[in-house]
Design an enzyme around this catalytic site. Structure first.
Site, PDB file in Angstrom:
ATOM      1  N   LYS A  18      30.762 -19.256 -21.687  1.00 49.81           N
ATOM      2  CA  LYS A  18      29.616 -20.614 -21.580  1.00 49.81           C
ATOM      3  C   LYS A  18      30.245 -21.715 -21.922  1.00 49.81           C
ATOM      4  CE  LYS A  18      26.407 -16.960 -23.084  1.00 49.81           C
ATOM      5  NZ  LYS A  18      24.905 -16.772 -22.909  1.00 49.81           N
TER       6      LYS A  18
ATOM      7  N   LYS B  58      -3.939  -5.834 -15.365  1.00 47.75           N
ATOM      8  CA  LYS B  58      -3.419  -5.172 -16.582  1.00 47.75           C
ATOM      9  C   LYS B  58      -2.769  -3.694 -16.018  1.00 47.75           C
ATOM     10  CE  LYS B  58      -4.700  -3.357 -21.142  1.00 47.75           C
ATOM     11  NZ  LYS B  58      -5.327  -2.956 -21.749  1.00 47.75           N
TER      12      LYS B  58
ATOM     13  N   ASN C 243      10.764 -11.943 -28.280  1.00 53.19           N
ATOM     14  CA  ASN C 243      11.376 -11.771 -29.512  1.00 53.19           C
ATOM     15  C   ASN C 243      11.004 -12.326 -30.622  1.00 53.19           C
ATOM     16  OD1 ASN C 243      13.268 -14.392 -29.589  1.00 53.19           O
ATOM     17  ND2 ASN C 243      13.667 -13.820 -27.723  1.00 53.19           N
TER      18      ASN C 243
ATOM     19  N   PHE D  53      24.083 -21.040 -30.048  1.00 55.17           N
ATOM     20  CA  PHE D  53      23.877 -20.182 -31.210  1.00 55.17           C
ATOM     21  C   PHE D  53      24.136 -18.855 -30.538  1.00 55.17           C
ATOM     22  CE2 PHE D  53      21.931 -21.948 -34.886  1.00 55.17           C
ATOM     23  CZ  PHE D  53      21.564 -23.277 -34.616  1.00 55.17           C
TER      24      PHE D  53
HETATM   25  O1  PMT Z   1      13.675 -19.671 -34.096  1.00 58.29           O
HETATM   26  P1  PMT Z   1      13.968 -18.960 -35.388  1.00 58.29           P
HETATM   27  O2  PMT Z   1      13.221 -18.083 -36.229  1.00 58.29           O
HETATM   28  O3  PMT Z   1      14.308 -20.431 -36.543  1.00 58.29           O
HETATM   29  O4  PMT Z   1      15.414 -18.293 -35.375  1.00 58.29           O
HETATM   30  C1  PMT Z   1      16.599 -18.953 -35.201  1.00 58.29           C
HETATM   31  C2  PMT Z   1      17.562 -18.104 -34.222  1.00 58.29           C
HETATM   32  C3  PMT Z   1      17.845 -16.848 -34.852  1.00 58.29           C
HETATM   33  C4  PMT Z   1      16.598 -17.840 -32.934  1.00 58.29           C
HETATM   34  C5  PMT Z   1      18.616 -19.115 -33.858  1.00 58.29           C
HETATM   35  O5  PMT Z   1      19.327 -19.202 -35.216  1.00 58.29           O
HETATM   36  C6  PMT Z   1      19.602 -18.312 -32.613  1.00 58.29           C
HETATM   37  O6  PMT Z   1      20.299 -17.621 -32.933  1.00 58.29           O
HETATM   38  N1  PMT Z   1      19.368 -18.751 -31.431  1.00 58.29           N
HETATM   39  C7  PMT Z   1      19.876 -18.149 -30.184  1.00 58.29           C
HETATM   40  C8  PMT Z   1      19.530 -16.745 -29.966  1.00 58.29           C
HETATM   41  C9  PMT Z   1      20.088 -16.185 -28.581  1.00 58.29           C
HETATM   42  O7  PMT Z   1      19.538 -16.132 -27.642  1.00 58.29           O
HETATM   43  O8  PMT Z   1      21.189 -15.961 -28.889  1.00 58.29           O
HETATM   44  P2  PMT Z   1      22.257 -15.251 -27.481  1.00 58.29           P
HETATM   45  O9  PMT Z   1      23.526 -14.493 -28.319  1.00 58.29           O
HETATM   46  O10 PMT Z   1      21.174 -14.134 -26.881  1.00 58.29           O
HETATM   47  O11 PMT Z   1      22.555 -16.253 -26.542  1.00 58.29           O
HETATM   48  C10 PMT Z   1      23.520 -17.198 -26.728  1.00 58.29           C
HETATM   49  C11 PMT Z   1      23.427 -18.782 -26.339  1.00 58.29           C
HETATM   50  O12 PMT Z   1      23.192 -18.491 -24.939  1.00 58.29           O
HETATM   51  C12 PMT Z   1      22.271 -19.186 -27.086  1.00 58.29           C
HETATM   52  O13 PMT Z   1      22.854 -20.536 -27.361  1.00 58.29           O
HETATM   53  C13 PMT Z   1      20.982 -19.240 -26.173  1.00 58.29           C
HETATM   54  O14 PMT Z   1      20.119 -20.014 -26.092  1.00 58.29           O
HETATM   55  C14 PMT Z   1      21.727 -19.204 -24.726  1.00 58.29           C
HETATM   56  N2  PMT Z   1      21.054 -18.375 -23.731  1.00 58.29           N
HETATM   57  C15 PMT Z   1      20.736 -17.295 -23.794  1.00 58.29           C
HETATM   58  C16 PMT Z   1      20.305 -16.341 -22.703  1.00 58.29           C
HETATM   59  C17 PMT Z   1      19.870 -17.105 -21.710  1.00 58.29           C
HETATM   60  N3  PMT Z   1      19.321 -16.667 -20.506  1.00 58.29           N
HETATM   61  N4  PMT Z   1      20.212 -18.483 -21.585  1.00 58.29           N
HETATM   62  C18 PMT Z   1      20.828 -19.072 -22.615  1.00 58.29           C
HETATM   63  O15 PMT Z   1      20.682 -20.540 -22.406  1.00 58.29           O
END
Ligand code: PMT
Length: 406
Positions: A342, A290, A211, A324
């Site tokens: 979570k 590949k 991503n 986030f």
């Molecule tokens: O890196 P930048 O370009 O500065 O951009 C910042 C950002 C947009 C990446 C950041 O601000 C942000 O939103 N990060 C979280 C992105 C995300 O994965 O969001 P989510 O809604 O899919 O996940 C929710 C939370 O679960 C997040 O804290 C994530 O780290 C966590 N997660 C998600 C999936 C996973 N398998 N394990 C996790 O721990």
């Protein structure tokens, strides 16, 4: 605006070393950050770089002699000392270090540093044998014991041809140390774990699922926590960003590697901020070679990655856990669902897919949702400013928890 250097009065002391020219670059970094700079040069420094350069770039006359210069003499050392927010000496020679550690005041710079109460950063740079001399080391240790911060030189090839410790760190590293000097240490004693960047889930040796996360949000969170006195570990997916100064950085590629690195550090952390964009899916199998494009369409099956923050939430005790949420719609509904699923204390929900918010931008716009049902929408701000706000909120949560347990 988040740069701690903005509008600060910094006094730059320049001594007579081959690295004196780098003080010019440092001055430019300070000026670009919005700081006001006064320069004091020793006599030897002027043999390497002329005061006119510093005068032109700082916009102020440079203090070079104890007597005979016109501007606000004879109490300039007192006046400048009173208005200074921080002092940085670059390069600091064995001579200035020796004089400072013995309280000698026989030129403008040594007179000034005895009068100043603002924090002082000394950046030694000299020949390796001079630097390793026991007398110089004793003098450096004496400065450190009196509360002066010494940024140790880097090891490498020196201007004289010798190799070893003695090189001045780059100017961005020095500027970051000055930022740290200027910040209150309200996170001292905290061990902060931050995740940042994307993960890459390989399909074959040349392709992966990922991503657009740049890591900017997570890296600035790590920098701000360190400036505010925390011990910081950063688990980062692949990014082009340099390691933040003074932070333990663990580089990983996949969600599984990120999970393992986070689990190794999490038990000791008191605050965890999950800013990484962890891939939710990965290819069910990894091809050794590949994959042909025709085969890809038929064979690409996916499986879920481990939800790292969910595991942290299940095992949380007194840690503060911040997540986030990256959303393109239904921000509040989706963020609140993640907050409770979570077991987070706080979630910062950002709309992604906008040029000035979310992935890749220098700014972000988030709404905060708390476990106790409170929420607040923050305005669009620089990611550094947002990092400051988030740690203020975390400290607020800690205070409430401490008050509640009294
Ligand atoms: O890196 P930048 O370009 O500065 O951009 C910042 C950002 C947009 C990446 C950041 O601000 C942000 O939103 N990060 C979280 C992105 C995300 O994965 O969001 P989510 O809604 O899919 O996940 C929710 C939370 O679960 C997040 O804290 C994530 O780290 C966590 N997660 C998600 C999936 C996973 N398998 N394990 C996790 O721990």
């Amino acid at each position: 605006m988040s740069d701690p250097l903005k509008d600060k009065n910094i006094v730059l002391g320049v001594c007579g070393g081959i690295a004196a020219y780098k003080a010019v670059d440092l001055l430019r970094v300070f000026v670009r950050a919005g700081a006001h700079i006064r320069v004091i040069m020793t006599g030897a420094a002027q043999a390497f770089v002329g005061p006119t350069t510093f005068q032109a770039l700082s916009g102020h006359s440079v203090w070079t002699q104890m007597f005979g210069e016109q501007e606000d003499a004879p109490f300039r050392h007192i006046a400048w000392a009173e208005e200074a927010d921080a002092v940085v000496i670059v390069p600091a020679t064995a001579n200035i270090i020796g004089k400072m550690s013995h309280g000698i005041a026989d030129d403008p710079l040594t007179t000034f540093v005895l009068s100043v109460r603002a924090p002082i950063l000394v950046c030694p740079s000299m020949n390796v044998h001079m630097y390793e001399n026991r007398l110089v080391q004793d003098n450096i240790e004496k400065l450190e014991r009196t509360g002066i911060k010494v940024l140790r030189p880097e090891t490498g090839l020196l201007a004289c041809g010798d190799e070893g410790p003695g090189r001045l760190p780059d100017v961005e590293t020095i500027a970051e140390e000055v930022r740290s000097l200027l910040c209150p240490k309200d996170l001292a004693g905290e061990r902060v774990l931050v995740t940042a960047g994307p993960t890459q889930e390989p399909i074959d040796p040349v392709r992966f699922i990922s991503n657009p996360s740049s890591g900017k949000m997570g890296y600035v969170l790590a920098r701000v926590a360190r400036r505010r006195g925390a011990e910081v570990s950063l688990v980062s997916g692949p990014t082009v960003l340099a390691d933040p100064q003074g932070v333990i950085v663990i580089r990983v590629r996949t969600a599984e590697e990120m999970y393992n690195a986070v689990m190794e550090t999490a038990a000791k952390a008191t605050i965890i901020v999950m800013a990484a964009a962890v891939s939710d899916w990965r290819p069910a199998s990894l091809s050794e070679h590949k994959v042909k494009k025709e085969e890809m369409v038929q064979d690409l099956s996916l499986e879920q990655t481990v939800d790292i923050v969910r595991v942290l939430g299940e095992n949380k005790n007194r840690q503060i856990l911040v997540g986030f949420a990256a959303e393109t719609r239904d921000l509040e509904k989706n963020a609140c669902a993640k907050l409770s699923a979570k077991n987070l204390d706080l979630i910062a929900a950002n709309l992604v897919g906008h040029a000035d918010s979310g992935f890749g931008s220098d700014t972000n716009q988030v709404s905060l949702f708390y476990q106790d049902g409170r929420n607040e929408a923050l305005p669009l701000m620089d990611k550094g400013a947002l990092a400051e706000v988030l740690f203020n909120k975390v400290l607020g949560i800690k205070r409430r928890a401490d008050d509640g347990s009294d």
